[in-house]
Motif scaffolding. Structure first.
Motif, short mmCIF file in Angstrom:
data_model
loop_
_atom_site.label_atom_id
_atom_site.label_comp_id
_atom_site.label_asym_id
_atom_site.label_seq_id
_atom_site.Cartn_x
_atom_site.Cartn_y
_atom_site.Cartn_z
N GLN A 1 30.82 40.36 32.36
CA GLN A 1 30.60 41.02 33.53
C GLN A 1 30.72 39.30 35.12
N SER A 2 30.79 38.13 34.27
CA SER A 2 31.31 37.28 34.80
C SER A 2 32.11 35.89 33.38
N PHE B 1 38.50 43.45 31.70
CA PHE B 1 37.06 43.33 32.12
C PHE B 1 35.82 43.74 31.95
N VAL B 2 36.05 45.04 32.26
CA VAL B 2 34.89 46.14 31.98
C VAL B 2 34.45 46.41 31.16
N SER B 3 36.19 46.97 30.47
CA SER B 3 35.65 47.48 29.25
C SER B 3 35.26 46.67 28.27
N ASP C 1 30.97 37.57 39.29
CA ASP C 1 30.20 39.34 39.05
C ASP C 1 31.91 39.39 39.12
N VAL C 2 32.23 40.42 38.43
CA VAL C 2 33.63 40.17 38.11
C VAL C 2 33.91 42.35 38.73
N THR C 3 33.26 42.61 39.38
CA THR C 3 33.49 43.90 40.13
C THR C 3 33.37 44.11 41.12
N GLN C 4 32.86 42.69 41.97
CA GLN C 4 32.57 42.23 43.40
C GLN C 4 34.32 41.73 43.74
N GLU C 5 34.99 41.05 42.78
CA GLU C 5 35.63 39.80 42.64
C GLU C 5 37.25 39.61 42.30
N ILE C 6 36.95 40.93 41.90
CA ILE C 6 38.26 41.13 41.16
C ILE C 6 38.83 42.84 41.97
#
Length: 635
Positions: free
Chosen positions: A429-430, A423-425, A408-413
């Motif tokens: 997600q993974s 990544f978000v743009s 989970d990019v939002t949790q680990e970065i």
């Protein structure tokens, strides 16, 4: 898994059969034990009845003998005769006392000499046979009693009665028979009026008995009817939440009937014990069956898990071999890597996978490979820019030189990191990222966006990276060799080999807006002869640089001092503009050249216009040497 379950079925069937046999045996045994308990209850009630009958018969017979003795005399007994005759009998009989009731309503008792009766009992009796009266209150003791009357006849008329007084509250001691360790409630009911004659639990009146929860004897007026209709048998009922059994038996003593009430856990103690034992046995068998099934299923699952893991490993190995085979067998490494990326994308069920071959020192990308459902140059440009512009972050990210699976990019970065925003743009997600490492330096990145399966198989990518890195190095070497074979070693312009390959590739093609220039250096031989070959090479290099400056990769050195320019999709005005610029730059550098040029809107035969340009170049060269010869003659 299915095979193991099939192997388990015979054992399960055997254990279920054993369980079924146990339950069947239990049912048979329980019914037999239950029947035995009913028989014991029946026998116990019969024992009480037998005890009552024996005691009543013995005492009544003795009382009758005394009455006969008095009847055979010619006078009524005196009080002394009466007490002498009955004193011994009273102490051993069930009677509380035996009274002598006479016609003048006087009565001898064992307690007082003469008792004057207030009522006209004698006249009320008016009976010449034995009989038992109803439960009443004894006037002497004020206790519930039952009287048994034996008539004394003289001269064929009743002159007195022997009255055996049975005190109700002592009958349970008189008729005591030990059954079920004294844990039963024994009652004698006079069905004439439903009164309680005896109760070993001291329930002496009907009202108390009828309200204790026994539904059999609920309404008083129905007691005789209900007991008479019942005749005999066992009735189950609940009292205050406790299951009980009531057994009814006629005593055959006048209208007396026996009722025995016993709790279920007393009457059916052995059956309940058997039931508990069998229940424990069944529970044990079920538990053993479940434990065995659980053990077997756990074992099967472990085997299945190992089998699945083996299959996964086999699948990984097969995929790896498939990829390596493509790399080793493919002549075109780029196509081979593209095919591998397709295999990897399917293996991970990912949206996209790509390889970035990066040169951090010169901040450029040497090679880019990509495959996926979201194939777009914008994404790749962003990833390349991210890596090149934030080299320190990338190196820090791979400081341990290991691969990562970010679930989970939002949790680990961290949200403040440029990597996070990038990544978000791009809706990542993974991601699985594996670095290409040469010594201590990151050389590139292998990435898989949004994998849906096998995402923990990083070792697979790490193993594959070695082969891909080798393939890319081989591709670079191949390109280098190709460049060496296509690039002129002196001028670094494209050589005759590349020119010939271009001609062959476009021989049968219809070309549009084609411009061709043939160029030859004038006076090269003289420069070589007078100034040396180094000066001649410098002239060739200078001319080549001008061509590359104006025409980029569309110029070729096809001979010692001979060059060709071929441009496609170029407008006539633009082509001539470049040509004029070429002449100006050569004049500026004092390089004498002979040229021939042709521009065609449509060209079906490239060779022909090349020949045409070549011919024009020779004509231009002839003019140059003609002028040069005339100049020498004048000089």
């Amino acid at each position: 898994m299915k095979k193991q379950i099939n192997q388990l079925l015979p054992t399960l069937l055997v254990m279920i059969l054993i369980l079924a046999l146990t339950v069947t045996t239990y049912n048979v045994s329980f019914k037999q034990e239950e029947e035995s308990c009913y028989n014991r209850l029946e026998n116990a009630s019969n024992a009480i009845i037998q005890s009552i009958q024996n005691r009543m018969n013995d005492d009544l017979n003795y009382l009758r003998l005394i009455g006969e003795d008095f009847s055979n005399e010619d006078h009524l007994p005196t009080y002394e005769e009466y007490t002498s005759r009955l004193s011994t009998f009273q102490n051993v009989s069930l009677f509380e006392r035996v009274d002598l009731l006479m016609q003048n309503n006087t009565m001898y008792t064992m307690h007082k000499d003469v008792q004057q009766i207030q009522s006209n009992d004698f006249l009320t009796l008016n009976a010449d046979a034995e009989y038992m009266d109803l439960v009443h209150t004894d006037p002497l003791t004020n206790k519930k009693s039952v009287n048994y009357y034996v008539p004394i006849q003289q001269n064929e008329s009743v002159v007195a009665y022997l009255v055996g007084v049975i005190q109700c509250d002592t009958l349970d001691e008189q008729f005591y028979t030990q059954i079920y360790n004294g844990r039963t409630q024994n009652l004698i009911i006079d069905t004439t009026d439903g009164q309680v004659v005896m109760d070993n639990h001291d329930v002496l009146d009907y009202d108390t008995f009828s309200t204790n929860g026994c539904k059999l004897l609920s309404p008083k007026q129905d007691v005789i009817k209900q007991i008479s209709s019942l005749k005999s048998g066992v009735v189950a009922f609940e009292q205050e939440g406790i299951k009980k059994y009531l057994i009814y038996k006629p005593i055959k003593v006048y209208n007396w009937e026996l009722i025995v009430i016993v709790d279920e856990d007393v009457a059916f103690a052995s059956a309940l014990t058997l039931k508990k034992n069998y229940l424990v046995m069944v529970i044990c068998e079920v538990v053993i069956l479940l434990l065995y099934c659980g053990f077997y299923i756990t074992k099967v699952r472990k085997i299945s898990k190992k089998s699945n893991e083996f299959e996964k490993d086999l699948n990984v190995s097969h995929t790896l071999i498939q990829c390596v085979r493509k790399l080793s067998n493919g002549t075109n490494q780029k196509n081979a890597i593209d095919d591998i990326l397709k295999i990897i994308c399917e293996f991970y069920q990912a949206e996209r996978c790509y390889v970035l071959d990066l040169d951090f020192e010169h901040k450029q990308a040497n090679g880019i490979y990509e495959y996926g459902n979201r194939h777009d140059d914008i994404h790749i440009d962003k990833m390349v820019r991210l890596c090149l512009e934030h080299m320190d972050l990338v190196n820090q990210f791979f400081e341990r030189q290991k691969s990562y699976y970010i679930e989970d990019v939002t949790q680990e970065i961290p949200s403040t990191s440029p990597i996070y925003s990038s990544f978000v743009s791009q809706k990542i997600q993974s991601i699985i990222v594996v670095p290409f490492v040469d010594g201590q330096q990151i050389k590139g990145v292998f990435a898989v966006d949004n994998p849906k399966q096998n995402y923990y198989q990083k070792d697979f990518l790490e193993s594959l990276c070695f082969f891909i890195e080798t393939a890319m190095a081989r591709e670079k070497e191949k390109k280098h060799l190709e460049n060496l074979s296509y690039v002129d070693s002196l001028t670094y312009a494209q050589n005759r080999n590349h020119f010939n390959e271009y001609i062959e590739k476009n021989r049968r093609k219809e070309l549009h807006l084609v411009g061709v220039i043939y160029l030859d250096l004038n006076g090269l031989k003289e420069i070589n002869d007078k100034m040396g070959h180094l000066a001649g090479d410098t002239l060739i290099i200078s001319a080549s640089y001008v061509l590359q400056e104006i025409f980029a990769d569309n110029s070729y050195r096809i001979g010692g001092d001979e060059f060709v320019v071929i441009e496609q999709d170029v407008l006539e005005s633009e082509f001539y503009s470049k040509y004029d610029k070429l002449l100006a730059r050569m004049k500026e550098l004092e390089i004498s050249i002979a040229t021939g040029y042709v521009w065609k809107e449509n060209c079906s035969n490239l060779t022909e216009i090349l020949k045409e340009a070549d011919q024009k170049m020779y004509e231009d060269k002839k003019r140059y040497y003609s002028i040069a010869q005339n100049d020498r003659r004048r000089r």
